[in-house]
Design a protein around this motif. Sequence first.
Motif, PDB file in Angstrom:
ATOM      1  N   VAL A 135      -5.351  10.230  -2.237  1.00  6.71           N
ATOM      2  CA  VAL A 135      -5.233   8.833  -1.829  1.00  6.71           C
ATOM      3  C   VAL A 135      -5.395   8.780  -0.321  1.00  6.71           C
ATOM      4  O   VAL A 135      -4.731   9.517   0.421  1.00  6.71           O
ATOM      5  CB  VAL A 135      -3.865   8.242  -2.248  1.00  6.71           C
ATOM      6  CG1 VAL A 135      -3.718   6.822  -1.720  1.00  6.71           C
ATOM      7  CG2 VAL A 135      -3.716   8.272  -3.750  1.00  6.71           C
ATOM      8  N   GLU A 136      -6.283   7.904   0.137  1.00  9.15           N
ATOM      9  CA  GLU A 136      -6.509   7.725   1.563  1.00  9.15           C
ATOM     10  C   GLU A 136      -6.516   6.232   1.843  1.00  9.15           C
ATOM     11  O   GLU A 136      -7.096   5.453   1.075  1.00  9.15           O
ATOM     12  CB  GLU A 136      -7.842   8.353   1.975  1.00  9.15           C
ATOM     13  CG  GLU A 136      -8.061   8.353   3.459  1.00  9.15           C
ATOM     14  CD  GLU A 136      -9.314   9.116   3.861  1.00  9.15           C
ATOM     15  OE1 GLU A 136      -9.487   9.330   5.065  1.00  9.15           O
ATOM     16  OE2 GLU A 136     -10.099   9.494   2.978  1.00  9.15           O
ATOM     17  N   GLN A 144      -4.804   7.445   6.862  1.00 12.19           N
ATOM     18  CA  GLN A 144      -3.776   8.371   6.405  1.00 12.19           C
ATOM     19  C   GLN A 144      -4.184   8.869   5.029  1.00 12.19           C
ATOM     20  O   GLN A 144      -4.817   8.140   4.257  1.00 12.19           O
ATOM     21  CB  GLN A 144      -2.405   7.683   6.330  1.00 12.19           C
ATOM     22  CG  GLN A 144      -1.896   7.225   7.683  1.00 12.19           C
ATOM     23  CD  GLN A 144      -0.554   6.516   7.583  1.00 12.19           C
ATOM     24  OE1 GLN A 144       0.209   6.732   6.646  1.00 12.19           O
ATOM     25  NE2 GLN A 144      -0.281   5.659   8.561  1.00 12.19           N
ATOM     26  N   ARG A 145      -3.766  10.111   4.700  1.00 13.73           N
ATOM     27  CA  ARG A 145      -4.196  10.724   3.448  1.00 13.73           C
ATOM     28  C   ARG A 145      -3.016  11.436   2.797  1.00 13.73           C
ATOM     29  O   ARG A 145      -2.204  12.069   3.475  1.00 13.73           O
ATOM     30  CB  ARG A 145      -5.302  11.740   3.738  1.00 13.73           C
ATOM     31  CG  ARG A 145      -5.792  12.449   2.535  1.00 13.73           C
ATOM     32  CD  ARG A 145      -6.891  13.420   2.889  1.00 13.73           C
ATOM     33  NE  ARG A 145      -7.240  14.114   1.677  1.00 13.73           N
ATOM     34  CZ  ARG A 145      -7.516  15.388   1.608  1.00 13.73           C
ATOM     35  NH1 ARG A 145      -7.533  16.121   2.679  1.00 13.73           N
ATOM     36  NH2 ARG A 145      -7.807  15.944   0.456  1.00 13.73           N
ATOM     37  N   ARG A 146      -2.959  11.338   1.436  1.00 17.67           N
ATOM     38  CA  ARG A 146      -1.920  12.045   0.684  1.00 17.67           C
ATOM     39  C   ARG A 146      -2.505  12.536  -0.633  1.00 17.67           C
ATOM     40  O   ARG A 146      -3.316  11.862  -1.263  1.00 17.67           O
ATOM     41  CB  ARG A 146      -0.738  11.135   0.370  1.00 17.67           C
ATOM     42  CG  ARG A 146       0.035  10.730   1.600  1.00 17.67           C
ATOM     43  CD  ARG A 146       1.299  10.016   1.251  1.00 17.67           C
ATOM     44  NE  ARG A 146       1.828   9.361   2.442  1.00 17.67           N
ATOM     45  CZ  ARG A 146       2.626   8.335   2.417  1.00 17.67           C
ATOM     46  NH1 ARG A 146       3.007   7.823   1.263  1.00 17.67           N
ATOM     47  NH2 ARG A 146       3.064   7.801   3.538  1.00 17.67           N
ATOM     48  N   ILE A 157       4.882   4.901  -6.415  1.00 17.80           N
ATOM     49  CA  ILE A 157       4.717   4.002  -5.278  1.00 17.80           C
ATOM     50  C   ILE A 157       4.484   4.836  -4.020  1.00 17.80           C
ATOM     51  O   ILE A 157       5.262   5.734  -3.698  1.00 17.80           O
ATOM     52  CB  ILE A 157       5.947   3.098  -5.095  1.00 17.80           C
ATOM     53  CG1 ILE A 157       6.134   2.244  -6.350  1.00 17.80           C
ATOM     54  CG2 ILE A 157       5.783   2.216  -3.867  1.00 17.80           C
ATOM     55  CD1 ILE A 157       7.407   1.429  -6.359  1.00 17.80           C
ATOM     56  N   LEU A 158       3.408   4.543  -3.310  1.00 13.29           N
ATOM     57  CA  LEU A 158       3.076   5.204  -2.051  1.00 13.29           C
ATOM     58  C   LEU A 158       3.122   4.149  -0.947  1.00 13.29           C
ATOM     59  O   LEU A 158       2.441   3.122  -1.034  1.00 13.29           O
ATOM     60  CB  LEU A 158       1.685   5.822  -2.098  1.00 13.29           C
ATOM     61  CG  LEU A 158       1.467   6.941  -3.093  1.00 13.29           C
ATOM     62  CD1 LEU A 158       0.009   7.355  -3.107  1.00 13.29           C
ATOM     63  CD2 LEU A 158       2.329   8.123  -2.773  1.00 13.29           C
ATOM     64  N   LYS A 159       3.923   4.390   0.083  1.00  9.84           N
ATOM     65  CA  LYS A 159       4.056   3.444   1.200  1.00  9.84           C
ATOM     66  C   LYS A 159       3.427   4.045   2.444  1.00  9.84           C
ATOM     67  O   LYS A 159       3.677   5.197   2.786  1.00  9.84           O
ATOM     68  CB  LYS A 159       5.527   3.125   1.460  1.00  9.84           C
ATOM     69  CG  LYS A 159       6.177   2.374   0.319  1.00  9.84           C
ATOM     70  CD  LYS A 159       7.605   2.003   0.649  1.00  9.84           C
ATOM     71  CE  LYS A 159       8.214   1.257  -0.543  1.00  9.84           C
ATOM     72  NZ  LYS A 159       9.576   0.797  -0.239  1.00  9.84           N
TER      73      LYS A 159
END
Length: 163
Positions: A135-136, A144-146, A157-159
């Motif tokens: 996820v970017e 930001q990237r994860r 949920i990604l904040k």
Amino acid sequence: MYSSAPAPPTRRRAPLALALGLVVAAGAGVVALTRGATDVPVAPTPVVATKAPPPAPSPPAVTEKPAPIPRSPPADAPPSQPPRRRAAAKRAAPAEMGRLVIQCTPWCVPYVDREARGKDGRNFPLAVPVGPHVVEVKRLDDHQRRDVRVVAGDAQILKFTFE
């Protein structure tokens, strides 16, 4: 002062009268030719016998074997290139889907596995296949990237916060 005699024709009318006369004559000629063409017998054109040229020599016979047909590698052979992660996900799409919620402050554009998944905004609820994903989120010149692993049944949920 005023005379009752008609005015002489002007030079402007002469070319117009000439053109009109030519059009009428051409039309009459076309009509005469089309009517007369069916009434007049036409003599057949004499055919002169000529000697035909000899046929071209045939090409020499080919004694070479045709090129072999390329075949696909056996199923147990290793692939020549590693498969792309995105292409593999599209081919073997799992039946199970998970939920991923991306929240950005103040706003962002989300990407999942390098594909844009929305326009600029703050909250993005997405249905994605179960499994690992990248996820970017991007905002102007910042990003930001994860790496996440989506599971079935739970909404992850990604904040993300941009300053």
